[in-house]
Design a protein around this motif. Structure first.
Motif, PDB file in Angstrom:
ATOM      1  N   VAL A  69     -95.798 -30.260  19.255  1.00 52.69           N
ATOM      2  CA  VAL A  69     -95.547 -31.695  19.298  1.00 52.69           C
ATOM      3  C   VAL A  69     -94.061 -31.906  19.591  1.00 52.69           C
ATOM      4  O   VAL A  69     -93.206 -31.517  18.805  1.00 52.69           O
ATOM      5  N   ASP A  70     -93.763 -32.450  20.744  1.00 53.82           N
ATOM      6  CA  ASP A  70     -92.388 -32.741  21.169  1.00 53.82           C
ATOM      7  C   ASP A  70     -91.505 -31.509  21.326  1.00 53.82           C
ATOM      8  O   ASP A  70     -90.284 -31.632  21.383  1.00 53.82           O
ATOM      9  N   SER A 100     -91.052 -27.818  30.499  1.00 52.89           N
ATOM     10  CA  SER A 100     -90.982 -28.434  29.167  1.00 52.89           C
ATOM     11  C   SER A 100     -90.634 -29.914  29.264  1.00 52.89           C
ATOM     12  O   SER A 100     -91.224 -30.746  28.565  1.00 52.89           O
ATOM     13  N   ARG A 101     -89.692 -30.247  30.126  1.00 52.41           N
ATOM     14  CA  ARG A 101     -89.352 -31.662  30.336  1.00 52.41           C
ATOM     15  C   ARG A 101     -90.552 -32.429  30.872  1.00 52.41           C
ATOM     16  O   ARG A 101     -90.800 -33.568  30.484  1.00 52.41           O
ATOM     17  N   GLY A 102     -91.296 -31.791  31.778  1.00 52.53           N
ATOM     18  CA  GLY A 102     -92.489 -32.421  32.322  1.00 52.53           C
ATOM     19  C   GLY A 102     -93.560 -32.663  31.270  1.00 52.53           C
ATOM     20  O   GLY A 102     -94.390 -33.565  31.415  1.00 52.53           O
ATOM     21  N   GLN A 103     -93.528 -31.882  30.202  1.00 52.89           N
ATOM     22  CA  GLN A 103     -94.454 -32.060  29.086  1.00 52.89           C
ATOM     23  C   GLN A 103     -93.922 -33.064  28.067  1.00 52.89           C
ATOM     24  O   GLN A 103     -94.518 -33.272  27.027  1.00 52.89           O
ATOM     25  N   ARG A 104     -92.761 -33.637  28.373  1.00 52.32           N
ATOM     26  CA  ARG A 104     -92.085 -34.596  27.497  1.00 52.32           C
ATOM     27  C   ARG A 104     -91.594 -33.960  26.197  1.00 52.32           C
ATOM     28  O   ARG A 104     -91.457 -34.634  25.175  1.00 52.32           O
ATOM     29  N   ALA A 105     -91.352 -32.662  26.234  1.00 53.04           N
ATOM     30  CA  ALA A 105     -90.800 -31.974  25.059  1.00 53.04           C
ATOM     31  C   ALA A 105     -89.358 -32.414  24.852  1.00 53.04           C
ATOM     32  O   ALA A 105     -88.613 -32.633  25.819  1.00 53.04           O
TER      33      ALA A 105
END
Length: 164
Positions: A69-70, A100-105
């Motif tokens: 999560v995040d 990871s940025r694309g996953q909004r992490a």
């Protein structure tokens, strides 16, 4: 990375580390659906006899990560010993940061052996900061353990720093 690649991945893993991941570690990661990617290259003349191959391609390296999560946790990043010091680890890490940025992490986490200064330098140069130590985290030989340095990268802050 697929099950079909695991013999080649394991061959690189064993050549790169004194305490490598087992085939089961990779298998379990794939079964869990963790992102696991290979970095493949073209064989150079005379290279196939020395390089680890998967299919017709040379296995330069790979990584396995665990999304949360995040956040994303880098579990394994490896470059085949004969291809180290050529920028491939940086390339894999760049790809992981972008994914990871694309996953909004918001955060990227990892552990690294305290003695692995080249890797720690790479992570620091990417903006990772040391946030803790896990005592006795890694096996280090006959009944010994080595501490892990816990590092994190604040992806939101890194993105803000990179904005024009």
């Amino acid at each position: 990375m697929t099950e079909a690649d695991l013999d080649a991945v394991r061959a690189v893993e064993v050549s790169a580390y004194a305490h490598p991941w087992s085939r089961k570690h990779f298998h379990d990661s794939l079964q869990a659906g963790y992102p696991a990617v290979l970095l493949l290259g073209e064989a150079l003349p005379g290279e196939p006899g020395k390089a680890v191959m998967t299919g017709e391609r040379v296995l330069l390296g790979y990584l396995v990560a665990m999304p949360g999560v995040d956040e994303v946790h880098l579990l394994n990043i490896t470059v085949a010993p004969m291809h180290q010091r050529q920028g491939w680890a940086r390339f894999l890490l760049d790809a992981l940061v972008l994914w990871s940025r694309g996953q909004r992490a918001q955060w990227l986490w990892l552990e690294v052996r305290e003695s692995n200064e080249p890797a720690r330098h790479l992570y620091r140069s990417h903006g990772f900061s040391q946030v803790g130590v896990r005592k006795g985290y890694y096996p280090a030989g006959h009944l010994r353990r080595e501490d892990a340095v816990v590092m994190s990268l604040n992806l939101a802050a890194a993105t803000a720093r990179e904005a024009p």
